[in-house]
Write an enzyme that holds these catalytic residues in place. Structure first.
Site, PDB file in Angstrom:
ATOM      1  N   LYS A  31      -2.059  -1.587  -3.761  1.00 11.68           N
ATOM      2  CA  LYS A  31      -2.909  -0.396  -3.771  1.00 11.68           C
ATOM      3  C   LYS A  31      -2.029   0.840  -3.916  1.00 11.68           C
ATOM      4  CE  LYS A  31      -6.283   2.089  -0.905  1.00 11.68           C
ATOM      5  NZ  LYS A  31      -6.929   2.219   0.405  1.00 11.68           N
ATOM      6  N   LYS A  67       0.862  -1.179   0.000  1.00 13.85           N
ATOM      7  CA  LYS A  67       0.000   0.000   0.000  1.00 13.85           C
ATOM      8  C   LYS A  67       0.897   1.227   0.000  1.00 13.85           C
ATOM      9  CE  LYS A  67      -3.704   2.332   2.545  1.00 13.85           C
ATOM     10  NZ  LYS A  67      -4.586   2.290   3.735  1.00 13.85           N
TER      11      LYS A  67
END
Length: 398
Positions: free
Chosen positions: A322, A261
């Protein structure tokens, strides 16, 4: 026998790497001969170059490339294109993110046209029912916590009667076969707007945060969650959550880790939806203005592999990248280095860019969205979290 097999393998390998024979020139082709029988040999007549049927006037008539390979032959019709297509996508690949709030009416999110904060009793059920009718049977819940319940230590995250827990329970009661994912992080419950507990000097406390993440994950599992998804990026949280789930009898509950992320600029509309952005420093306390001390640097590639190795060793069942499209290389990196399923998050900023561009007439929304999602599948993702899940499923069902 082993030697023979080895020789055959070597010969095959060598043949695959032999230089391709030179392409014959037009002159040499025209010298080919036709043999009617052993005593009859005559030159093959030259091919006459005639205008191609339906070619516009002015098209060259004496152009004929001598090509042994023409890749366009495998693209010439819908049938052959479908037969040799390398990447496929269906609604079963999608996870639908849903924002829920404690109100009765749905509340539009201005920076994400077409996406609402759903009333947890009715709007949520109606929206998920429609998604299921098009084949989307996986959802991830993001609660909009009322401001008066937000604190520095975020205890609301593991309230058994909290908004997230009630939303999980009502979904599982209404649709027993649905796959419910959750978000494990403290920022929706934090008055400071961070994924972890913030010390007065601005340090995000790692181990203390992990303790509360474990309580949060267990409370979500007890509400009926199928998959808990730590998005916080604290060190060691996957292993600690796995231990906590197992110790409380939830061995069947999976973990989808936000493995890679990044501290991305594409999260703005999401933070608008949940009012979860970092808050200004006040009262002598330092609150970091960003999340760069725990989310990954967008410049880093190898670091994602390190995170993936740790998450897999700690017991992750699915690993996520992400954002999605700006990090296709990271999706491929993880895909090539693990046997675990890979998820990609087509985040709020990516959604907003496509939606606003389509509204302005700059893009064909259907085609550009499906191409964007397909790129993540092609890069190696098995699952895609996308706010376009319902619309994309409708398009794929056309």
């Amino acid at each position: 026998m082993a030697n023979l097999s080895g020789m055959q393998s070597l010969q095959t390998s060598q043949s695959l790497h032999q230089p391709r024979p030179a392409v014959r020139s037009r002159a040499s082709r025209n010298q080919l001969t036709v043999r009617a029988d052993a005593g009859d040999e005559r030159p093959m007549p030259k091919t006459q170059n005639r205008p191609k049927a339906n070619a516009p006037e002015g098209t060259p008539t004496r152009v004929e490339l001598e090509l042994p390979m023409r890749p366009r032959r495998n693209r010439r019709s819908p049938t052959i294109r479908s037969a040799v297509s390398e990447t496929h996508m269906s609604p079963a690949n999608f996870i639908l993110p849903v924002f829920v709030h404690d109100g009765e009416k749905n509340d539009p999110i201005l920076t994400m046209p077409g996406v609402d904060r759903l009333g947890w009793r009715h709007g949520l059920i109606d929206h998920v029912r429609e998604a299921r009718s098009y084949g989307v049977n996986q959802v991830v819940i993001f609660p909009k916590t009322p401001d008066h319940l937000k604190t520095q230590t975020c205890e609301e995250a593991f309230n058994p009667n909290g908004l997230a827990q009630r939303s999980i329970a009502i979904l599982k009661d209404t649709f027993p076969d649905i796959e419910v994912y959750t978000d494990v992080a403290l920022d929706p419950y934090s008055s400071d707007g961070h994924d972890g507990i913030v010390r007065d000097d601005g340090v995000i406390m790692n181990d203390e945060t992990v303790e509360y993440l474990c309580r949060q994950a267990v409370s979500q599992a007890e509400a009926g969650a199928d998959v808990v998804s730590p998005s916080d990026m604290m060190d060691g949280r996957v292993g600690a959550i796995r231990d906590a789930l197992d110790a409380n009898g939830h061995q069947h509950v999976s973990i989808m880790s936000y493995t890679a992320k990044y501290a991305s600029a594409f999260y703005g509309p999401f933070r608008d939806a949940l009012a979860s952005a970092p808050q200004p420093s006040k009262g002598g306390r330092i609150i970091p203005p960003n999340k760069k001390t725990y989310q990954q640097d967008p410049a880093n590639y190898r670091e994602a592999l390190r995170e993936a190795q740790l998450d897999e060793a700690e017991g992750a069942d699915i690993m996520m990248v992400k954002p999605g499209m700006p990090y296709l290389d990271i999706i491929r990196l993880l895909r090539d280095n693990t046997t675990l399923p890979i998820a990609a998050y087509h985040v709020s900023g990516e959604y907003a860019m496509l939606k606003f561009a389509a509204q302005a007439g700059a893009l064909n929304e259907r085609d550009s969205v499906l191409e964007a999602l397909l790129s993540m599948r092609r890069a190696g993702s098995d699952l895609i979290l996308t706010y376009y899940a319902l619309e994309a499923a409708k398009w794929l069902n056309e």
